[in-house]
Each structure stands twice: as structure tokens, then as C-alpha cells.
Design an enzyme around this catalytic site. Structure first.
Site, mmCIF file in Angstrom:
data_model
loop_
_atom_site.group_PDB
_atom_site.id
_atom_site.type_symbol
_atom_site.label_atom_id
_atom_site.label_comp_id
_atom_site.label_asym_id
_atom_site.label_seq_id
_atom_site.Cartn_x
_atom_site.Cartn_y
_atom_site.Cartn_z
ATOM 1 C CG HIS A 76 -2.046 -0.919 1.132
ATOM 2 N ND1 HIS A 76 -3.342 -0.501 1.006
ATOM 3 C CD2 HIS A 76 -2.085 -2.262 1.084
ATOM 4 C CE1 HIS A 76 -4.126 -1.556 0.902
ATOM 5 N NE2 HIS A 76 -3.390 -2.637 0.947
ATOM 6 C CE1 TYR A 200 -6.085 4.198 8.327
ATOM 7 C CE2 TYR A 200 -6.871 4.245 10.586
ATOM 8 C CZ TYR A 200 -5.986 3.776 9.632
ATOM 9 O OH TYR A 200 -4.993 2.898 9.991
ATOM 10 N N PRO A 291 -5.792 1.038 18.632
ATOM 11 C CG PRO A 291 -7.573 -0.280 17.883
ATOM 12 C CD PRO A 291 -7.048 0.421 19.083
ATOM 13 C CE LYS A 295 2.994 4.254 13.902
ATOM 14 N NZ LYS A 295 3.481 3.677 12.681
ATOM 15 C CE1 TYR A 390 -0.662 3.092 8.436
ATOM 16 C CE2 TYR A 390 -2.306 4.616 9.260
ATOM 17 C CZ TYR A 390 -1.950 3.365 8.799
ATOM 18 O OH TYR A 390 -2.902 2.378 8.710
HETATM 19 P P1 FAD Z 1 0.684 -10.658 22.175
HETATM 20 O O1 FAD Z 1 0.418 -10.776 20.729
HETATM 21 O O2 FAD Z 1 -0.453 -10.349 23.083
HETATM 22 O O3 FAD Z 1 1.378 -12.011 22.633
HETATM 23 C C1 FAD Z 1 1.548 -12.364 23.996
HETATM 24 C C2 FAD Z 1 1.543 -13.879 24.116
HETATM 25 O O4 FAD Z 1 1.821 -14.233 25.472
HETATM 26 C C3 FAD Z 1 0.184 -14.473 23.781
HETATM 27 O O5 FAD Z 1 0.339 -15.514 22.848
HETATM 28 C C4 FAD Z 1 -0.334 -14.964 25.120
HETATM 29 O O6 FAD Z 1 -1.179 -16.097 24.991
HETATM 30 C C5 FAD Z 1 0.962 -15.295 25.850
HETATM 31 N N1 FAD Z 1 0.853 -15.307 27.321
HETATM 32 C C6 FAD Z 1 0.164 -14.437 28.097
HETATM 33 N N2 FAD Z 1 0.292 -14.778 29.400
HETATM 34 C C7 FAD Z 1 1.085 -15.881 29.438
HETATM 35 C C8 FAD Z 1 1.554 -16.708 30.491
HETATM 36 N N3 FAD Z 1 1.246 -16.459 31.774
HETATM 37 N N4 FAD Z 1 2.328 -17.766 30.174
HETATM 38 C C9 FAD Z 1 2.647 -18.034 28.885
HETATM 39 N N5 FAD Z 1 2.217 -17.277 27.842
HETATM 40 C C10 FAD Z 1 1.437 -16.208 28.116
HETATM 41 N N6 FAD Z 1 -0.996 -3.432 15.878
HETATM 42 C C11 FAD Z 1 -0.438 -3.007 14.722
HETATM 43 O O7 FAD Z 1 0.779 -2.760 14.690
HETATM 44 N N7 FAD Z 1 -1.147 -2.845 13.566
HETATM 45 C C12 FAD Z 1 -2.478 -3.086 13.534
HETATM 46 O O8 FAD Z 1 -3.073 -3.007 12.449
HETATM 47 C C13 FAD Z 1 -3.126 -3.484 14.755
HETATM 48 N N8 FAD Z 1 -4.440 -3.743 14.781
HETATM 49 C C14 FAD Z 1 -4.982 -4.318 15.891
HETATM 50 C C15 FAD Z 1 -6.302 -4.652 15.844
HETATM 51 C C16 FAD Z 1 -6.887 -5.277 16.937
HETATM 52 C C17 FAD Z 1 -8.364 -5.620 16.861
HETATM 53 C C18 FAD Z 1 -6.105 -5.576 18.105
HETATM 54 C C19 FAD Z 1 -6.716 -6.281 19.306
HETATM 55 C C20 FAD Z 1 -4.784 -5.217 18.164
HETATM 56 C C21 FAD Z 1 -4.198 -4.590 17.065
HETATM 57 N N9 FAD Z 1 -2.862 -4.236 17.067
HETATM 58 C C22 FAD Z 1 -2.314 -3.709 15.931
HETATM 59 C C23 FAD Z 1 -2.019 -4.496 18.238
HETATM 60 C C24 FAD Z 1 -1.197 -5.785 18.112
HETATM 61 O O9 FAD Z 1 -2.034 -6.863 17.794
HETATM 62 C C25 FAD Z 1 -0.433 -6.056 19.418
HETATM 63 O O10 FAD Z 1 0.284 -4.904 19.754
HETATM 64 C C26 FAD Z 1 0.531 -7.260 19.282
HETATM 65 O O11 FAD Z 1 -0.186 -8.459 19.347
HETATM 66 C C27 FAD Z 1 1.594 -7.257 20.384
HETATM 67 O O12 FAD Z 1 2.389 -8.414 20.293
HETATM 68 P P2 FAD Z 1 3.033 -9.082 21.579
HETATM 69 O O13 FAD Z 1 3.798 -10.249 21.092
HETATM 70 O O14 FAD Z 1 3.696 -8.051 22.395
HETATM 71 O O15 FAD Z 1 1.782 -9.552 22.464
HETATM 72 C C1 DHB Z 2 -5.873 -2.547 10.733
HETATM 73 C C2 DHB Z 2 -5.873 -2.272 12.063
HETATM 74 C C3 DHB Z 2 -5.615 -0.974 12.481
HETATM 75 O O1 DHB Z 2 -5.580 -0.685 13.774
HETATM 76 C C4 DHB Z 2 -5.371 0.035 11.584
HETATM 77 O O2 DHB Z 2 -5.137 1.286 12.020
HETATM 78 C C5 DHB Z 2 -5.350 -0.267 10.240
HETATM 79 C C6 DHB Z 2 -5.613 -1.561 9.822
HETATM 80 C C7 DHB Z 2 -6.147 -3.928 10.292
HETATM 81 O O3 DHB Z 2 -6.459 -4.770 11.136
HETATM 82 O O4 DHB Z 2 -6.082 -4.200 9.086
#
Ligand code: FAD
Ligand code: DHB
Length: 396
Positions: A76, A200, A291, A295, A390
Site C-alpha cells: 500500500h 479511515y 489501534p 502501531k 504512520y
Molecule cells: P501478544 O500478541 O499479546 O502475545 C503475547 C503472548 O503471550 C500471547 O500468545 C499470550 O497467549 C501469551 N501469554 C500471556 N500470558 C502468558 C503466560 N502467563 N504464560 C505463557 N504465555 C502467556 N498493531 C499493529 O501494529 N497494527 C495493527 O493493524 C493493529 N491492529 C490491531 C487490531 C486489533 C483488533 C487488536 C486487538 C490489536 C491490534 N494491534 C495492531 C495491536 C497488536 O495486535 C499487538 O500490539 C501485538 O499483538 C503485540 O504483540 P506481543 O507479542 O507483544 O503480544
Molecule cells: C488494521 C488495524 C488498524 O488498527 C489500523 O489502524 C489499520 C488496519 C487492520 O487490522 O487491518
């Protein structure tokens, strides 16, 4: 009976942070053990982020995790901002010296990293850390067959997300947070995206966004009340709101079967410092952002790049300078992303009147939002600021 073993780095959490850290360390010859309380199937299916910054894409390619992303990811070159009956394209490459975005689901990044085959214990319970202020911290857990384990580590990486056990094991953290007065209802739909770039949309009925996952699958979001229940949202009601909020003259939003739906609260949270003794936090374990602006995943990737470099220096070269700087190095970027997520969230959502003292104050907020949107869609300087943030800054 407790199994006692040793590793250099004990990693908690098989999200993007834990999995990429494990891979980066393995490439540098540092061994690690990763524990995850969910099943492999659950981790590979969990629907979350979808937008990868330029720097995240470059890193995944560089470390050998980019092959499927290069084939299947969608390139994109910007986003649309829609408000007051107008739709404007913000072109990132021309504003940022060529930076682009890739839409490739987080769940696919997770699958690609798990497929490498580094040692992971899925479905563990009782995960705990202790002795973090010594140079031999212990990671303990019970495996899925009920066997208790204690792993003596040089370092433990808490990559266990916002609700994990690592952050609560630390003391004296400085916490900053904001809870926003709305949530996102997200759907996956089996229908080709109705748009070439993400839209958006700010509208009187609330924020909406059109994203995608593939040429056949659309991902869409609408702003809802923070205490909204998913049961109140039939598929028809969701499409009706998407049509109203995303509607634009001469453009059609094509509907299709909804295959998944869920509600995500909107919150910002930062815990500092991101390290105590031999326990280091990375990703959502240390900070979350709303979200809007995509980021969270990208910040998690940036953290573990810094952490991997610091741990290799500590454990291979015996030098602690990068480990000592870890928290400060990460927090500069964390706060920049926290600011940007706040900016996008505040500019695009409709604030409930109850957030303010009176309807006139709510009206004031709305007028400021439109003024801000007009600025970023008409001033090259303002658009450049949005595009730079972004598309993301180069990884450290
Ligand atoms: P997580 O992905 O939460 O991983 C943590 C892991 O630890 C999990 O697998 C969990 O099961 C495990 N865990 C927890 N507790 C324990 C325990 N006690 N013992 C063992 N394992 C454990 N970010 C973006 O950059 N771009 C986007 O477009 C975006 N869109 C999003 C849309 C939605 C709807 C959501 C909910 C989030 C979005 N995010 C986005 C945020 C992004 O998904 C998170 O920031 C990302 O998952 C962070 O990764 P992480 O590995 O730090 O944590
Ligand atoms: C998506 C999630 C976001 O938070 C965003 O700003 C843009 C796209 C996505 O899930 O595709």
C-alpha cells in the site's frame, strides 16, 4: 518431580514479540526456550493487527521470515481520510522518500515464525518468574503433560502481552494510561475489498475503517460504546452502520458473509522502565496503544530488535551497555507511537457528549477535529507528519 534445565534466554509468550525475539537470538547463536499458555492452533488463528510498517517488512525479509509475506502481502502506498463528505488520499512514498506499508495479517507473521521450528512449549500453565534481581533468574511452568519445569536462565524476556505475568513480577513501575470512551467492533468478511487503500472515516455516527486481509477477504471496524456487547450487533446492523459511516458519492461498499466479529477496548498504557534486573519486557507486556494508526505490532517488533541486539552483546560479548540502555532506547519510540495513536484516535472518533461538560463543548471538539482533518489533507507539512509517523521510522 520438577525438571531442572538451563537456557540463555527464557521467553514468555508466542506472540509476535516472543517469536521474533527467539528467531533473532537463534540467528546470533543464542539459545532460548519459549513458553506459551495457549495452543499452537489458537496462536495461529487469533485475529489482530494487519498493517506492517516499512521497517518491519524490511526486518522480516532480512531475517528470512519474509518469503510468504512478499508473495501474499498487499503493498500500500497510503491511506484515505474521509470526513464531511470528502475523501482524500495521503500518498506516503512521495511524502516520506519512498516508504510504503504492507497489509499482511499478524496471524500470518506468527505462523511463519512458528514454522521455523525453534523450541516452544505450548499450552503451559502456572508460568512464573523469580530471582530476577540475581544473575540466574528462574522461569517456571507446568507443561501440557502436567510436568513441572524450572529453567535457569541468564535473562528472561517477558513477551507475554498486556495480561501476562511478567510485568506484575516487577516493582516500582511508573505507569501512564488513558482509557478512551469508545471501543472497536471488528469483522472479517468473505468479500473482496471495496477499496484499493485503507479508508479511515470520521462521521457523525462514529468512526469506521475499511481494511483488508487478501484480495478475497475484507477487514472492517466501527466505533462502538466501550461497554457494548457483541450479541447486540447482528450482521445486518454492522453492515448498515458501515454503509452509513463509510458511504461516499460514486463509491459502493460491497457486503459479504461475516466470518468473525469481536470488540476491542481502546486504551493506552505505558509501564517504565521496561527492565528490572534480568527481566526485560517487550511489546504489549510493557505498553499498549489504541489501534488507530496500527502501531502495536510494529512497536513490539521494534522492541525485540533492540532487545535481541542488547542480549547478544550481553551474552556473547559480555558487555552490558546496550542492555543498560534498552529501556530508554525503546521508550523514545514507544512515546512517539503513543502520541501518534492518540493523535489519530482523537482526530477520527466521535466523542460522546458525556465526555465533555455540555453539548457546546462536544461541538467544540467536533469542530477542532474537522479543522485538524482539513489541515492534514491540505497542508503538505501536516500530511508529511502523518505519513512519516504512520509509515514508521527506521528500526534502530
Ligand atoms: P501478544 O500478541 O499479546 O502475545 C503475547 C503472548 O503471550 C500471547 O500468545 C499470550 O497467549 C501469551 N501469554 C500471556 N500470558 C502468558 C503466560 N502467563 N504464560 C505463557 N504465555 C502467556 N498493531 C499493529 O501494529 N497494527 C495493527 O493493524 C493493529 N491492529 C490491531 C487490531 C486489533 C483488533 C487488536 C486487538 C490489536 C491490534 N494491534 C495492531 C495491536 C497488536 O495486535 C499487538 O500490539 C501485538 O499483538 C503485540 O504483540 P506481543 O507479542 O507483544 O503480544
Ligand atoms: C488494521 C488495524 C488498524 O488498527 C489500523 O489502524 C489499520 C488496519 C487492520 O487490522 O487491518
Amino acid at each position: 518431580m520438577t525438571m531442572r534445565t538451563r537456557t540463555q534466554v527464557g521467553i514468555i509468550g508466542a506472540g509476535p514479540a516472543g517469536l521474533l525475539l527467539q528467531h533473532l537470538l537463534a540467528r546470533a547463536g543464542v539459545d532460548s526456550v519459549l513458553v506459551e499458555n495457549r495452543s499452537r492452533e489458537y496462536c495461529e488463528k487469533r485475529q489482530r493487527a494487519g498493517v506492517l510498517e516499512h521497517g518491519t517488512v524490511e526486518l522480516l525479509k532480512e531475517i528470512g521470515l519474509g518469503a510468504r509475506m512478499e508473495r501474499e502481502g498487499l503493498l500500500h502506498s497510503g491511506i484515505y481520510l474521509q470526513f464531511a463528505g470528502e475523501r482524500h488520499h495521503i500518498d506516503f512514498p512521495s511524502l516520506t522518500g519512498g516508504r510504503t506499508l504492507t497489509v499482511y495479517a499478524q496471524t500470518e507473521v506468527v505462523k511463519d515464525a512458528i514454522a521455523v521450528g525453534h523450541p516452544i512449549h505450548f499450552e503451559v500453565s502456572d508460568t512464573a518468574v523469580r530471582d530476577i534481581d540475581t544473575d540466574r533468574p528462574i522461569l517456571s511452568f507446568t507443561d501440557r503433560d502436567g510436568v513441572a519445569h524450572e529453567i535457569e536462565c541468564d535473562v528472561i524476556a517477558g513477551c507475554d502481552g498486556f495480561h501476562g505475568v511478567s510485568r506484575p513480577a516487577m516493582s516500582g513501575l511508573r505507569v501512564s494510561e488513558r482509557t478512551y470512551p469508545f471501543a472497536w467492533l471488528g469483522i472479517l468478511a468473505s468479500v473482496p475489498p471495496s477499496t484499493d487503500e485503507l479508508i479511515y472515516a470520521h462521521s457523525p455516527q462514529g468512526f469506521a475503517m475499511h481494511s483488508m486481509r487478501s484480495p478475497e477477504v475484507s477487514r472492517l471496524y466501527i466505533q462502538v460504546d466501550p461497554d457494548e456487547k457483541i450479541e447486540n450487533w447482528s450482521d445486518d446492523r454492522i453492515w448498515e452502520q458501515l454503509q452509513v459511516r463509510l458511504g461516499h458519492p460514486g463509491w459502493t461498499l460491497t457486503e459479504g458473509p461475516i466470518t468473525e466479529k469481536g470488540i476491542t477496548p481502546m486504551r493506552s498504557f505505558v509501564a517504565e522502565p521496561m527492565r528490572q534486573g534480568r527481566l526485560f519486557l517487550a511489546g504489549d507486556a510493557a505498553h499498549i496503544v489504541p489501534p488507530t494508526g496500527a502501531k502495536g505490532l510494529n512497536l513490539a517488533v521494534a522492541d525485540v530488535k533492540v532487545l535481541a541486539d542488547a542480549l547478544v552483546r550481553l551474552l556473547v560479548e559480555g558487555k552490558s551497555d546496550l542492555a543498560d540502555a534498552y529501556s530508554d532506547t525503546c521508550l523514545t519510540r514507544v512515546w512517539r507511537s503513543t502520541w501518534f495513536s492518540w493523535f489519530m484516535t482523537s482526530m477520527l472518533h466521535t466523542f460522546p457528549v458525556s465526555t465533555f461538560g455540555s453539548p457546546a463543548e462536544a461541538e467544540f471538539q467536533e469542530r477542532l477535529q474537522i479543522a485538524q482533518l482539513r489541515q492534514v489533507t491540505s497542508s503538505t507539512a501536516a500530511a508529511t507528519n502523518l505519513a512519516e509517523n504512520y509509515a514508521g521510522w527506521p528500526l534502530p
